[in-house]
Design a protein around this motif. Sequence first.
Motif, PDB file in Angstrom:
ATOM      1  N   ARG A  15      -0.462  -8.276  -9.480  1.00  0.00           N
ATOM      2  CA  ARG A  15       0.018  -6.920  -9.198  1.00  0.00           C
ATOM      3  C   ARG A  15       1.430  -6.709  -9.719  1.00  0.00           C
ATOM      4  NH1 ARG A  15      -1.949  -5.753  -2.936  1.00  0.00           N
ATOM      5  NH2 ARG A  15      -4.215  -5.878  -3.335  1.00  0.00           N
ATOM      6  N   THR A  16       2.200  -7.774  -9.752  1.00  0.00           N
ATOM      7  CA  THR A  16       3.578  -7.665 -10.217  1.00  0.00           C
ATOM      8  C   THR A  16       3.710  -7.786 -11.728  1.00  0.00           C
ATOM      9  OG1 THR A  16       3.835 -10.046  -9.839  1.00  0.00           O
ATOM     10  CG2 THR A  16       4.515  -8.560  -8.062  1.00  0.00           C
ATOM     11  N   GLY A  17       2.612  -8.086 -12.408  1.00  0.00           N
ATOM     12  CA  GLY A  17       2.660  -8.209 -13.853  1.00  0.00           C
ATOM     13  C   GLY A  17       1.862  -9.392 -14.352  1.00  0.00           C
ATOM     14  N   THR A  19       1.735 -13.218 -15.967  1.00  0.00           N
ATOM     15  CA  THR A  19       2.530 -14.444 -15.964  1.00  0.00           C
ATOM     16  C   THR A  19       1.653 -15.629 -16.351  1.00  0.00           C
ATOM     17  OG1 THR A  19       4.004 -15.841 -14.628  1.00  0.00           O
ATOM     18  CG2 THR A  19       2.061 -14.966 -13.529  1.00  0.00           C
TER      19      THR A  19
END
Length: 213
Positions: A15-17, A19
């Motif tokens: 959700r944060t990006g 990685t």
Amino acid sequence: MIERWRPETHTFHLRTGETTITLQDVEVIYGLHIDGQALYRVEPPQLSYPQELTRLTDFVPHQRDMHGRSRLLRSFLHAHLRLVHLQHPIGEATPQVDVDRRAYLYLLIIFGGIMFPNTSGADMSMRYLLFIEDLDQLGCYSWGAAILAYIYRGFDRASMGERLEVAAFSPLLQVETFQPIAAHPSDDYVAEDMPYARRWSQGRTRGFHMDAV
């Protein structure tokens, strides 16, 4: 983690990006070499793997403790090492050949059971004997690159439904998500060039706490 892994890019979609774990992470966190000779799948030795193990370590595995032709039960090897350590602890008078034999067994556990595990969790591959036979050459191999490729392969196969579980160097995945923060930043007992995993293990015994990144 498997559901959020994308084999096309070898990245986690969160959700944060987006990685992933990189070669730099492997080198900085655990101090593993990312350059040097590549590890590759080698042909079986002229001797069988149990015979090769006996040649290097003087340890004779039983057939009941084997899975197939190249896998050995971890519990059997652990029990053997505990017994040998109790009966013949290593000291200053221990012959070098006995020290080397013990080292081969511990290295087999490290490589076959920790750094390159399999999904069974009960046995380990003896194929790594072919890479650790020359102890002086251990540092010439790119172990970090091999571990990262092994992690990618494990998540690829699991995300595509070929496996139900991931066999990977899990400590790297765990440490990757945390950063050690010193309780007393003025303390200078942590060397700047020390791998983060070693800083973490030392810090936890000296008052470090963990903050999620």
